[in-house]
Design an enzyme around this catalytic site. Structure first.
Site, PDB file in Angstrom:
ATOM      1  N   SER A  23      22.480  62.448 -82.653  1.00 37.56           N
ATOM      2  CA  SER A  23      22.473  61.525 -82.527  1.00 37.56           C
ATOM      3  C   SER A  23      23.160  60.342 -81.227  1.00 37.56           C
ATOM      4  CB  SER A  23      24.337  60.434 -82.933  1.00 37.56           C
ATOM      5  OG  SER A  23      24.035  59.859 -83.836  1.00 37.56           O
ATOM      6  N   CYS A  72      32.425  59.042 -92.172  1.00 44.59           N
ATOM      7  CA  CYS A  72      31.971  59.004 -93.400  1.00 44.59           C
ATOM      8  C   CYS A  72      32.852  59.751 -94.798  1.00 44.59           C
ATOM      9  CB  CYS A  72      30.961  60.789 -93.186  1.00 44.59           C
ATOM     10  SG  CYS A  72      29.552  60.184 -92.104  1.00 44.59           S
ATOM     11  N   THR A  97       7.444  52.291 -88.968  1.00 47.66           N
ATOM     12  CA  THR A  97       6.930  51.648 -87.640  1.00 47.66           C
ATOM     13  C   THR A  97       8.272  52.250 -86.749  1.00 47.66           C
ATOM     14  OG1 THR A  97       6.312  49.541 -88.917  1.00 47.66           O
ATOM     15  CG2 THR A  97       7.750  49.642 -85.840  1.00 47.66           C
ATOM     16  N   ALA A 139      21.630  61.214 -86.239  1.00 47.82           N
ATOM     17  CA  ALA A 139      22.475  63.507 -86.898  1.00 47.82           C
ATOM     18  C   ALA A 139      22.141  63.357 -87.907  1.00 47.82           C
ATOM     19  CB  ALA A 139      23.427  62.775 -86.432  1.00 47.82           C
ATOM     20  N   HIS A 148      24.678  57.139 -80.465  1.00 43.77           N
ATOM     21  CA  HIS A 148      25.892  56.346 -80.721  1.00 43.77           C
ATOM     22  C   HIS A 148      27.157  57.164 -80.405  1.00 43.77           C
ATOM     23  CE1 HIS A 148      27.893  56.515 -84.776  1.00 43.77           C
ATOM     24  NE2 HIS A 148      27.107  57.266 -84.820  1.00 43.77           N
TER      25      HIS A 148
END
Length: 376
Positions: free
Chosen positions: A197, A321, A235, A69, A199
């Protein structure tokens, strides 16, 4: 161990892990190569994209794989701002957004000459429509307001906010939906873009996606390749991208069941906390059941976190965070909660894997810690 920090992350679902390992072992080829072995990886990734789009009732060319996210938020906010700055350089967000959103807007403001309006929230932590309406201008090109607040669980009315944006401006409307994916219905039809997101819903870390309507142009932030329609060079992390569809499907299949269980845990904890003299609950009554924020008025968050940690009970004080900073929650301050009470805040965030026994054990330990602190 008691893990009450699921707003931060969740364990990997066993079925997702099984599929992920299988992909790693059997389809390691670069998904952009042109031989058959690599084309299989590419095909599986595109199937995942189509399945995600189908579950969200959007088009498959509106789904873009990212690392999560935070990247999705930056990719969208900066990408739109740079692409449409010829139409205006005014942006709107709220004062309680995740750091990835706030950081993107601050950078646009400080280094690229954009003007950002940071909308206040009410005592429940939500943006009021009238405040948004007043802030809109002819040169507003983007409004970004989160779906569910990651610290207190407040739920914004995205339908109502979107209606204001579309009625009174030509701006795009984006929402960080990290804490609402597979936990509540998301009105995708009202959004021009949304960030997600994996997770947070028992998927892989470093995995997520951006939803963006086909008519929206973005200036790429990562150049160097054709991946994701040229918007994200590099990639592809195809094993994570492939299992993301399964991650979402498993979470959405049990969404109502899991929400009901979590709501019962939340109600139990609220009842017990309300009986305690030194506790004030900060999360509004109509917040998501997955998050419950409260303050211990006799001790700071840091002391309480350390005491719980010693007992192998894992919670947080604010968004992960911001976990390594000494600052108090900007979210709580924006809600009108004072500096002192904000410095005493604890965030509990539930998973369907949690139990009533864990809630009762948490309350027992909380009471012991508070009693020991009072005696000292």
């Amino acid at each position: 161990m008691i893990f009450f920090d699921s707003a931060s992350t969740t364990p990997l679902h066993p079925e997702v892990l099984k599929t992920y390992v299988y992909i790693l072992e059997n389809y390691f080829a670069n998904s952009d190569a042109l031989y058959d072995y690599a084309l299989k990886s590419s095909s599986l990734m595109e199937q995942s994209r189509e399945q995600i789009a189908s579950m969200l009732k959007v088009k498959d060319n509106e789904i873009f794989f990212t690392s999560g996210a935070s990247e999705s938020n930056n990719m969208l906010i900066k990408g739109i701002s740079f692409a449409y700055q010829h139409k205006g350089k005014h942006l709107i967000t709220s004062a309680v957004e995740h750091s990835s959103v706030m950081g993107a807007f601050k950078q646009l403001e400080e280094y690229f000459g954009f003007e950002v309006t940071y909308l206040p929230v009410n005592s429940k932590g939500v943006v009021e429509c009238e405040q948004l309406k007043k802030a809109l201008r002819p040169d507003t090109i983007l409004v970004s307001i989160m779906s569910v607040n990651n610290e207190v669980g407040s739920i914004n009315d995205l339908k109502a906010l979107s209606k204001i944006v579309k009625t009174y401006s030509h701006a795009f409307f984006h929402s960080d939906c990290t804490q609402s994916l597979a936990k509540m219905e998301i009105p995708m039809e009202c959004l021009d873009a949304a960030s997600f997101s994996a997770h947070k819903i028992y998927g892989c870390k470093g995995s997520g996606f951006l939803y963006k309507k086909v008519n929206i142009q973005l200036l790429p932030l990562i150049n160097g390749g054709q991946q994701e329609e040229g918007l994200r060079g590099g990639t592809s992390n195809h094993p994570c991208n492939i299992v993301l569809a399964k991650t979402l499907r498993l979470a959405m299949e049990k969404m109502d069941e899991h929400r009901q269980k979590v709501a019962q845990l939340n109600d139990l904890l609220r009842r017990e906390l309300n009986r305690m003299d030194d506790i004030i609950i900060n999360s509004p009554e109509d917040a998501t059941p997955y998050i419950l924020n409260f303050s211990c008025t006799c001790m700071t968050s840091e002391i309480m976190l350390n005491a719980l940690n010693e007992r192998q009970i894992y919670v947080s004080a604010q968004s992960t965070c911001h976990s390594k900073t000494k600052s108090v929650s900007e979210v709580l301050l924006a809600m009108g909660i004072g500096q002192k009470r904000a410095s005493q805040a604890i965030r509990i965030s539930f998973s369907y894997l949690n139990t009533e026994e864990e809630v009762i054990e948490f309350i027992r330990n909380l009471k012991e810690i508070l009693n020991e602190y009072r005696i000292k």
